[in-house]
Design an enzyme around this catalytic site. Structure first.
Site, mmCIF file in Angstrom:
data_model
loop_
_atom_site.group_PDB
_atom_site.id
_atom_site.type_symbol
_atom_site.label_atom_id
_atom_site.label_comp_id
_atom_site.label_asym_id
_atom_site.label_seq_id
_atom_site.Cartn_x
_atom_site.Cartn_y
_atom_site.Cartn_z
ATOM 1 N N HIS A 115 -7.406 -8.116 -9.794
ATOM 2 C CA HIS A 115 -8.572 -7.232 -9.743
ATOM 3 C C HIS A 115 -9.732 -7.738 -10.594
ATOM 4 C CE1 HIS A 115 -4.814 -4.848 -9.316
ATOM 5 N NE2 HIS A 115 -5.437 -4.461 -8.223
ATOM 6 N N SER A 119 -3.567 2.095 -4.991
ATOM 7 C CA SER A 119 -4.190 1.001 -4.243
ATOM 8 C C SER A 119 -5.410 1.524 -3.506
ATOM 9 C CB SER A 119 -3.183 0.410 -3.244
ATOM 10 O OG SER A 119 -3.840 -0.380 -2.287
ATOM 11 N N GLU A 149 -10.918 -3.215 -10.757
ATOM 12 C CA GLU A 149 -11.928 -4.147 -10.240
ATOM 13 C C GLU A 149 -13.329 -3.743 -10.678
ATOM 14 O OE1 GLU A 149 -14.014 -5.667 -6.152
ATOM 15 O OE2 GLU A 149 -11.951 -4.921 -5.958
#
Length: 316
Positions: free
Chosen positions: A79, A228, A131
């Site tokens: 990420h 996710s 991220e």
């Protein structure tokens, strides 16, 4: 009585993308090269099955660099991480390997280039996602502003409306992001966008496959982890594309069979960090209960491959 008939539509592409494949390979190669334990900052990818398998091989997963000893290698997750993390690892003279997906690294480079050109960044992403944290951490505080929704665009406070650029998290809903970009362009007519779409090829391809599959299905299951982002987006895309029942399952044991009673067709796909073994497990579970016919729904072919860092290709 025989089993009831069921058509299983199987999305293609589905499951692992090139960035995930590379990140897992990096941990495995690091264990081969340096032996166990190898430390990994944050889950290497968002999938419990994958993480547990690597843990059995000798990977130790931690949340912060402070949790790692100086004398063992550390890997940064797919990420991406804020710039301060590798800087601290270098200061401590640690061996470290960056498993950041190259497509995430591309966004980091874009943000850096815009900053050097005097532009303040707006990032379209989810607050707290690794991220997003990693991308925002490429630049000094205040240089990257986060928007999550079209509504956020109306209230974001910028330094100079004529000196702005935007980047996006790579795992977002293609459609939602398009709406947010449109709102940014209406409010800030001169805002600079990426040369090429930031949402990665794998995210886009998996969402397109779901859009093609969803209208055929009474129900759709997305194999993936609850943390996710790209997997959760697939569930939303399926529901919007006309599938009445669209659900996320980590494994076959999570299937709600009562909710699926009376159905005659099910679509199956998987997020980019879900291994094929879990998809097969779900298919086998349906085969136990139904007389299954499998049909592939192919919307793209993928042949992307990313090299692992040179340090892992060199002898120990």
């Amino acid at each position: 009585m025989g089993k009831p008939a069921l058509t299983l539509y199987l999305a293609a592409p589905r499951g692992f993308c090139a960035g995930v494949d590379r990140a897992i390979k990096i941990v495995e190669m690091a264990l081969d090269k340096w032996g166990a334990p190898v430390f990994v900052r944050h889950e290497i990818v968002h999938n419990k099955y994958v993480v547990d398998e690597l843990r059995e091989k000798g990977a130790v997963f931690v949340e912060e660099l402070d949790d790692c000893p100086d004398d063992r290698p550390v890997i940064f997750s797919a990420h991406g991480v804020p710039k301060a993390v590798p800087a601290e690892a270098a200061k401590r003279e640690m061996i470290f390997v960056d498993a950041t997906c190259p497509l995430v690294s591309k966004v980091h480079i874009e943000a850096e280039r815009h900053h050097q050109n005097g532009l303040q960044m707006i990032m379209i992403g989810h607050k707290g996602h690794p991220e997003t944290v990693g991308t925002m951490g490429q630049l000094p505080d205040g240089e990257v502003l986060l928007v999550e929704t079209v509504e956020d665009v109306a209230t974001v406070q910028v330094r100079d409306p004529n000196k702005l650029a935007f980047v996006t998290q790579t795992t977002l809903s293609v459609d939602d992001t398009a709406d947010i970009v449109a709102a940014l362009q209406v409010r800030f007519s001169g805002i600079v966008g990426p040369h090429k779409e930031d949402i990665c090829y794998a995210t886009t391809n998996r969402q397109e496959a779901v859009k093609a599959m969803a209208p055929k299905c009474d129900a759709m299951l997305v194999v993936g982890a609850p943390n996710s982002s790209n997997s959760k987006r697939l569930v939303e895309v399926g529901a919007r594309a006309g599938c009445k029942y669209s659900q996320l399952v980590q494994r076959a044991a999570d299937i709600d069979w009562r909710a699926l009673s009376g159905i005659s067709s099910v679509g199956i796909t998987a997020g980019a960090s879900a291994p094929e073994v879990l998809i097969n497990e779900v298919i086998d579970a349906f085969c136990d209960k139904f007389d299954v016919t499998v049909e592939q729904v192919v919307t793209a072919e993928e042949n992307v491959e990313f090299k692992v860092p040179r340090v892992l290709r060199e002898p120990a």
